[in-house]
Design a protein around this motif. Structure first.
Motif, PDB file in Angstrom:
ATOM      1  N   GLY A  99       0.835  -1.183   0.000  1.00 15.16           N
ATOM      2  CA  GLY A  99       0.000   0.000   0.000  1.00 15.16           C
ATOM      3  C   GLY A  99       0.873   1.236   0.000  1.00 15.16           C
ATOM      4  O   GLY A  99       2.074   1.169   0.244  1.00 15.16           O
ATOM      5  N   ALA A 100       0.274   2.383  -0.267  1.00 16.18           N
ATOM      6  CA  ALA A 100       1.005   3.644  -0.224  1.00 16.18           C
ATOM      7  C   ALA A 100       0.085   4.735   0.285  1.00 16.18           C
ATOM      8  O   ALA A 100      -1.096   4.779  -0.078  1.00 16.18           O
ATOM      9  CB  ALA A 100       1.547   4.018  -1.604  1.00 16.18           C
ATOM     10  N   VAL A 101       0.638   5.599   1.120  1.00 19.01           N
ATOM     11  CA  VAL A 101      -0.076   6.782   1.589  1.00 19.01           C
ATOM     12  C   VAL A 101       0.841   7.975   1.391  1.00 19.01           C
ATOM     13  O   VAL A 101       2.059   7.882   1.602  1.00 19.01           O
ATOM     14  CB  VAL A 101      -0.506   6.647   3.067  1.00 19.01           C
ATOM     15  CG1 VAL A 101       0.679   6.470   3.998  1.00 19.01           C
ATOM     16  CG2 VAL A 101      -1.348   7.838   3.506  1.00 19.01           C
ATOM     17  N   GLY A 102       0.269   9.095   0.936  1.00 18.04           N
ATOM     18  CA  GLY A 102       1.088  10.276   0.707  1.00 18.04           C
ATOM     19  C   GLY A 102       0.278  11.541   0.873  1.00 18.04           C
ATOM     20  O   GLY A 102      -0.960  11.525   0.821  1.00 18.04           O
ATOM     21  N   PHE A 103       0.993  12.637   1.038  1.00 11.27           N
ATOM     22  CA  PHE A 103       0.383  13.907   1.393  1.00 11.27           C
ATOM     23  C   PHE A 103       0.856  14.996   0.425  1.00 11.27           C
ATOM     24  O   PHE A 103       2.060  15.162   0.225  1.00 11.27           O
ATOM     25  CB  PHE A 103       0.761  14.273   2.836  1.00 11.27           C
ATOM     26  CG  PHE A 103       0.472  13.166   3.806  1.00 11.27           C
ATOM     27  CD1 PHE A 103      -0.771  13.059   4.405  1.00 11.27           C
ATOM     28  CD2 PHE A 103       1.419  12.184   4.071  1.00 11.27           C
ATOM     29  CE1 PHE A 103      -1.063  12.019   5.278  1.00 11.27           C
ATOM     30  CE2 PHE A 103       1.145  11.133   4.943  1.00 11.27           C
ATOM     31  CZ  PHE A 103      -0.104  11.057   5.544  1.00 11.27           C
TER      32      PHE A 103
END
Length: 296
Positions: free
Chosen positions: A181-185
């Motif tokens: 998974g990936a999370v970014g801002f």
């Protein structure tokens, strides 16, 4: 900063900061505009406290927490900047292969807030890896202004290759279960959208926080499930959503979008006055639940 105090600050101050933070205004112009508010009775210290980061506020999980172990790990990016580095945080209370999450920073390098996000994920049982796009230039310099200026000097295609390489490094890590998974801002939100689109089988799940979409010709490749987090007051990013949603529907991409009422761009970042605790807590719980469902 209290919610009431934030509400007293005019919306245009947040808009000016957004323009400044994303290259649409230099620092002198930004401070000059803030000065116009000082002239009508606002305190410069209150304004800057609301808009500029204070990373002492951002630590929710200490790097000394017994449940995690944090190290810096190198990886190769032959199509990008060659040798790169990131912040790897490993749960210490889990055995067996782990679900893995790439954590992607804003447009200013791997600052303390993003490192803390990686620790929060590890505390929740995920193997988390947060690359620093600025490593080829010596790494995050310790302040966002300089970091932002440094990141602008890097070629965007090379940065994109670096994050693809980071994703592959993490996905194939010996402790990985192979489900990425990936999370970014902000910029990192764009990178999550890009990683989902550039290679169909790279991500299983992506959570872009207030990020613009990948180029339209890439969107047909998206197979990952997406959880899209947007702030209602973020006009710059939100104007890209209708066309993006149209393409997600066209290509039958599984997605959810949540629009957080009265939330600014950067509402999850607890180091600035743009932080909205209620929205951030809800968005983060949704993120953890989404990754638990898709990656475990």
């Amino acid at each position: 900063m209290s919610q009431k105090l934030k509400q007293d600050i005019p919306q245009e101050a947040f808009d000016w900061y957004d323009a400044y933070a994303h290259g649409g205004m230099d620092r002198r112009s930004f401070m000059t505009k803030l000065g116009t508010l000082v002239a009508v009775g606002y305190s410069m210290s209150v304004l800057t406290a609301a808009l500029l980061p204070n990373y002492a506020l951002a630590e929710q999980v200490s790097f000394n927490d017994d449940d995690i172990k944090a190290t810096y790990e190198a990886f190769n990016s032959p199509l990008g900047h060659g040798k790169c580095q990131g912040y790897l945080v490993t749960p210490q209370n889990k055995v067996g292969p782990l679900p893995v999450v790439l954590v992607i920073h804003e447009n200013r390098g791997l600052n303390p807030y993003v490192k803390d996000v990686a620790r929060r994920l590890a505390k929740a049982g995920f193997l988390a890896f947060a690359p620093d796009a600025l490593f080829p230039l010596g790494g995050y310099p310790g302040n966002d202004d300089e970091g932002r200026a440094m990141q602008r000097t890097l070629e965007r295609p090379k940065i994109e290759h670096d994050f693809v390489a980071a994703a592959k490094y993490l996905k194939s890590h010996p402790k990985s279960n192979g489900k990425l998974g990936a999370v970014g801002f902000c910029f990192g939100g764009y990178m999550v959208n890009y990683l989902a689109a550039v290679e169909s089988d790279l991500l299983l799940a992506g959570v872009p926080f207030y990020g613009t979409p990948a180029a339209q010709d890439l969107r047909k490749n998206i197979k990952a499930s997406l959880l899209i987090q947007l702030g209602e007051l973020d006009e710059r990013v939100n104007k890209s959503w209708p066309k993006y949603e149209k393409d997600l529907k066209k290509y039958k991409v599984p997605y959810e979008m949540h629009m957080y009422k009265n939330a600014h761009h950067g509402f999850h970042n607890d180091s600035t006055g743009r932080f909205d605790k209620e929205s951030a807590d809800l968005a983060w719980q949704r993120t953890l639940d989404f990754f638990a469902k898709k990656l475990t």
